[in-house]
Enzyme design. Structure first.
Site, PDB file in Angstrom:
ATOM      1  N   GLY A 277       0.814  -1.223   0.000  1.00 56.50           N
ATOM      2  CA  GLY A 277       0.000   0.000   0.000  1.00 56.50           C
ATOM      3  C   GLY A 277       0.836   1.256   0.000  1.00 56.50           C
ATOM      4  O   GLY A 277       0.465   2.261   0.609  1.00 56.50           O
TER       5      GLY A 277
ATOM      6  N   GLY B  54       0.871   4.950   3.315  1.00 63.83           N
ATOM      7  CA  GLY B  54       1.945   4.017   2.945  1.00 63.83           C
ATOM      8  C   GLY B  54       2.983   4.704   2.064  1.00 63.83           C
ATOM      9  O   GLY B  54       4.190   4.465   2.211  1.00 63.83           O
TER      10      GLY B  54
ATOM     11  N   SER C 275      -6.952   0.131  12.794  1.00 66.69           N
ATOM     12  CA  SER C 275      -7.769   1.350  12.847  1.00 66.69           C
ATOM     13  C   SER C 275      -8.577   1.375  14.132  1.00 66.69           C
ATOM     14  O   SER C 275      -8.996   0.319  14.631  1.00 66.69           O
ATOM     15  CB  SER C 275      -8.733   1.383  11.653  1.00 66.69           C
ATOM     16  OG  SER C 275      -9.711   2.385  11.849  1.00 66.69           O
TER      17      SER C 275
ATOM     18  N   TYR D 214     -15.484  -3.592   7.231  1.00 65.67           N
ATOM     19  CA  TYR D 214     -14.200  -2.912   7.411  1.00 65.67           C
ATOM     20  C   TYR D 214     -13.801  -2.923   8.892  1.00 65.67           C
ATOM     21  O   TYR D 214     -12.658  -3.256   9.236  1.00 65.67           O
ATOM     22  CB  TYR D 214     -14.293  -1.477   6.883  1.00 65.67           C
ATOM     23  CG  TYR D 214     -13.032  -0.686   7.113  1.00 65.67           C
ATOM     24  CD1 TYR D 214     -11.887  -0.946   6.350  1.00 65.67           C
ATOM     25  CD2 TYR D 214     -12.949   0.293   8.102  1.00 65.67           C
ATOM     26  CE1 TYR D 214     -10.708  -0.248   6.573  1.00 65.67           C
ATOM     27  CE2 TYR D 214     -11.780   1.001   8.316  1.00 65.67           C
ATOM     28  CZ  TYR D 214     -10.668   0.728   7.557  1.00 65.67           C
ATOM     29  OH  TYR D 214      -9.494   1.418   7.777  1.00 65.67           O
TER      30      TYR D 214
HETATM   31  N1  LIG Z   1      -7.591   6.831   5.658  1.00 68.71           N
HETATM   32  C1  LIG Z   1      -7.979   6.658   6.915  1.00 68.71           C
HETATM   33  O1  LIG Z   1      -8.666   7.501   7.509  1.00 68.71           O
HETATM   34  C2  LIG Z   1      -7.574   5.415   7.661  1.00 68.71           C
HETATM   35  C3  LIG Z   1      -7.932   5.309   9.018  1.00 68.71           C
HETATM   36  C4  LIG Z   1      -7.561   4.159   9.723  1.00 68.71           C
HETATM   37  C5  LIG Z   1      -6.853   3.160   9.086  1.00 68.71           C
HETATM   38  N2  LIG Z   1      -6.527   3.287   7.763  1.00 68.71           N
HETATM   39  C6  LIG Z   1      -5.801   2.190   7.128  1.00 68.71           C
HETATM   40  O2  LIG Z   1      -4.625   2.705   6.528  1.00 68.71           O
HETATM   41  C7  LIG Z   1      -4.207   1.823   5.469  1.00 68.71           C
HETATM   42  C8  LIG Z   1      -3.812   2.650   4.251  1.00 68.71           C
HETATM   43  O3  LIG Z   1      -4.929   3.408   3.849  1.00 68.71           O
HETATM   44  P1  LIG Z   1      -4.815   4.857   3.155  1.00 68.71           P
HETATM   45  O4  LIG Z   1      -5.659   5.771   3.948  1.00 68.71           O
HETATM   46  O5  LIG Z   1      -3.404   5.223   2.896  1.00 68.71           O
HETATM   47  O6  LIG Z   1      -5.614   4.531   1.797  1.00 68.71           O
HETATM   48  P2  LIG Z   1      -5.256   4.668   0.250  1.00 68.71           P
HETATM   49  O7  LIG Z   1      -4.737   6.024  -0.045  1.00 68.71           O
HETATM   50  O8  LIG Z   1      -6.497   4.217  -0.454  1.00 68.71           O
HETATM   51  O9  LIG Z   1      -4.096   3.587   0.022  1.00 68.71           O
HETATM   52  C9  LIG Z   1      -4.389   2.211  -0.003  1.00 68.71           C
HETATM   53  C10 LIG Z   1      -3.218   1.447  -0.581  1.00 68.71           C
HETATM   54  O10 LIG Z   1      -3.551   0.045  -0.636  1.00 68.71           O
HETATM   55  C11 LIG Z   1      -3.327  -0.440  -1.959  1.00 68.71           C
HETATM   56  N3  LIG Z   1      -4.249  -1.518  -2.323  1.00 68.71           N
HETATM   57  C12 LIG Z   1      -5.604  -1.481  -2.309  1.00 68.71           C
HETATM   58  N4  LIG Z   1      -6.106  -2.643  -2.768  1.00 68.71           N
HETATM   59  C13 LIG Z   1      -5.043  -3.431  -3.080  1.00 68.71           C
HETATM   60  C14 LIG Z   1      -4.912  -4.745  -3.624  1.00 68.71           C
HETATM   61  N5  LIG Z   1      -5.998  -5.482  -3.934  1.00 68.71           N
HETATM   62  N6  LIG Z   1      -3.678  -5.257  -3.813  1.00 68.71           N
HETATM   63  C15 LIG Z   1      -2.576  -4.510  -3.521  1.00 68.71           C
HETATM   64  N7  LIG Z   1      -2.628  -3.255  -3.011  1.00 68.71           N
HETATM   65  C16 LIG Z   1      -3.856  -2.724  -2.798  1.00 68.71           C
HETATM   66  C17 LIG Z   1      -3.572   0.783  -2.835  1.00 68.71           C
HETATM   67  O11 LIG Z   1      -3.029   0.594  -4.127  1.00 68.71           O
HETATM   68  P3  LIG Z   1      -3.494   1.506  -5.385  1.00 68.71           P
HETATM   69  O12 LIG Z   1      -2.635   2.739  -5.367  1.00 68.71           O
HETATM   70  O13 LIG Z   1      -3.229   0.612  -6.547  1.00 68.71           O
HETATM   71  O14 LIG Z   1      -4.950   1.821  -5.191  1.00 68.71           O
HETATM   72  C18 LIG Z   1      -2.875   1.870  -2.018  1.00 68.71           C
HETATM   73  O15 LIG Z   1      -1.490   1.820  -2.207  1.00 68.71           O
HETATM   74  C19 LIG Z   1      -5.364   0.843   5.252  1.00 68.71           C
HETATM   75  O16 LIG Z   1      -5.041  -0.386   5.867  1.00 68.71           O
HETATM   76  C20 LIG Z   1      -6.524   1.500   5.995  1.00 68.71           C
HETATM   77  O17 LIG Z   1      -7.447   0.558   6.471  1.00 68.71           O
HETATM   78  C21 LIG Z   1      -6.873   4.390   7.035  1.00 68.71           C
END
Ligand SMILES: NC(=O)c1ccc[n+]([C@@H]2O[C@H](COP(=O)([O-])OP(=O)(O)OC[C@H]3O[C@@H](n4cnc5c(N)ncnc54)[C@H](OP(=O)(O)O)[C@@H]3O)[C@@H](O)[C@H]2O)c1
Length: 286
Positions: free
Chosen positions: A17, A23, A146, A171
């Site tokens: 990610g 990430g 989370s 989720y």
């Molecule tokens: N955003 C929030 O408020 C929040 C809060 C709590 C926890 N989190 C956690 O933080 C983590 C990262 O989220 P983020 O906020 O940075 O979201 P994001 O910007 O949507 O990034 C998600 C990442 O996961 C990759 N991904 C998604 N589906 C995939 C697949 N099938 N195979 C391989 N890679 C895949 C995406 O790749 P692509 O670039 O190809 O899409 C992207 O690099 C997640 O585990 C999420 O649950 C987020």
């Protein structure tokens, strides 16, 4: 916010990610500290773009990318084997890729998508990289969880959410799985020199939820006016991956670079053990 930093020269960090959101920022920060980054991405163009940014920011180490759809167990096993064949030592593994889905659909392997990507990929990838992680001990696994786990309950008789599916609940359950997995993996590996911790990054304005389908992307985007930046959200990942303050800590849940108490259902060691057994059965590993 989190002052302590290590020099990561000579260390190898595998991260999922890293093509977006927290990430991506974490990968850049770890590379800037001297680590060599090994990305696992699903999209070649986005993977190459992230690699180009890493090479521009930290040109020394030979950063590389591997490609896999982490929603599929077979793909996670393949990419883990590919990486394990090339890396004798992995100092840091960051399990971070995750998503939310409004509608219940199954992967080609018959698993519900949220459970498959957000939990099973962490489980299978960690298992597949066991040898190089142990080979680098002291090593670290960092799992992005989370605070949304707080409203979740795990139903072992319905891990694939066949009954009354709801994207937000699926989720939340998957994030509860991240904390239970962290506890059980820590129990199994800490004696071998690998610490395992997880974190809540905060509510972050990232691309999270963009592909959820239905109304969720609009609701999430509207709510993001209250969110923190990916730079702030990445802080605790970088802290757990690098800080000497957590050298001897394992099995913990962190928020804002501090150990924090998760919900009681996330501290249930029997549930953690059972989740491990069910996941191993689903993944066909011992
Ligand atoms: N955003 C929030 O408020 C929040 C809060 C709590 C926890 N989190 C956690 O933080 C983590 C990262 O989220 P983020 O906020 O940075 O979201 P994001 O910007 O949507 O990034 C998600 C990442 O996961 C990759 N991904 C998604 N589906 C995939 C697949 N099938 N195979 C391989 N890679 C895949 C995406 O790749 P692509 O670039 O190809 O899409 C992207 O690099 C997640 O585990 C999420 O649950 C987020």
């Amino acid at each position: 916010m989190c002052a302590k930093r290590l020099d990561l020269q000579g260390k190898t960090c595998v991260i999922t990610g890293a093509t977006s959101g927290i990430g991506e920022v974490a990968a850049e920060r770890l590379a800037a500290m001297g680590a060599r980054l090994v990305l696992i991405a699903r999209d070649r163009a986005r993977g190459e773009a992230t690699l180009a940014r890493l090479r521009a920011r930290a040109p020394g180490p030979a950063h590389r990318a591997h490609y896999a759809d982490l929603m599929l167990i077979a793909e996670v096993k393949r990419v883990a084997a590919e990486i394990a064949a090339q890396e004798r030592r992995i100092d840091i593994l960051v399990n971070n890729a995750g998503a939310m889905f409004s509608f219940r659909r199954l992967t080609a392997e018959g698993l519900e998508r949220t459970f498959a990507l957000n939990h099973m990929a962490y489980f299978v990838l960690s298992h597949g990289l066991r040898e190089p992680l142990l080979g680098a001990a002291p090593a670290r696994v960092v799992n992005t969880a989370s605070a949304s786990h707080q409203s979740a309950q795990l139903h072992f008789e319905d891990l694939q959410f066949a009954r009354a599916y709801n994207g937000v609940s699926a989720y939340q359950r998957s994030k509860l799985c991240n904390i239970l997995f962290t506890r059980e993996l820590s129990r199994r590996w800490v004696g071998e020199g690998v610490t395992v911790n997880c974190l809540h990054p905060g509510f972050v304005a990232s691309n999270f939820g963009r592909e959820a389908g239905g109304l969720l992307p609009f609701a999430l985007r509207a709510a993001q006016v209250f969110a923190i930046s990916p730079e702030e959200g990445a802080e605790t990942i970088v802290y757990l991956a690098s800080s000497p303050e957590v050298d001897d800590l394992s099995g913990g849940y962190f928020f804002k670079c501090r150990a924090s108490a998760p919900a009681p259902q996330a501290e249930d060691d029997n549930a953690a053990r059972r989740l491990w057994q069910e996941s191993a059965k689903l993944a066909g590993i011992e």
